[in-house]
Design a protein around this motif. Sequence first.
Motif: not given
Length: 197
Positions: A178-182
Amino acid sequence: MSQPLSDEAINQLFLDARTHNLWQDKAVSDELLTQAWDMTRWAPTSMNCCPARIHFVKSAEAKEKLKSCLSEGNIEKTMAAPATAIIAVDTKFYVNMPRLFPSFPGAADMFEQSPELSEETAQRNTILQGAYFIMACRTLGLDCGPMSGFDNEKLDETFFNDSSFKSNFLCNIGYGDKAGLYDRGPRPAFDEVCAIL
């Protein structure tokens, strides 16, 4: 259908589901990919034509081949994904029509003799099957990152040379980080895009 899905299931499939760009270092088993197809194959298609073909890119060798076909912005996330599905169209899908749709004996000839109808049918129904595939993956607890952003011609030469397959879109598969979600973008409301006639 007899009962609506639970709120938890609806959230997993639709409301909380996101397009992922960052992946946990966790493998996706061949068994899960097989399960995803076993659900996808029941997608509705015109005259049960089933034109989608899926190649799963998992090995280091296959990933290197795929890398050379990707747009710059898609390389890092695709190389990090445990698997990438190449959702392709079989342009000669109609050869299977006698088995898949025996109630219309002339179906194969109809499509073979009308390239425009054949292409239109294959593209539309492959996209439909591809959407079902994404939902099947989500059902199994997998996250997806569907995308374009690749050189179709080069990919087809690399993976489908001397075949009747043509790439449609790619879908990274795995367990998303989830750290890579915009930030989630807005979506049109019902009244903006829908009408009840």
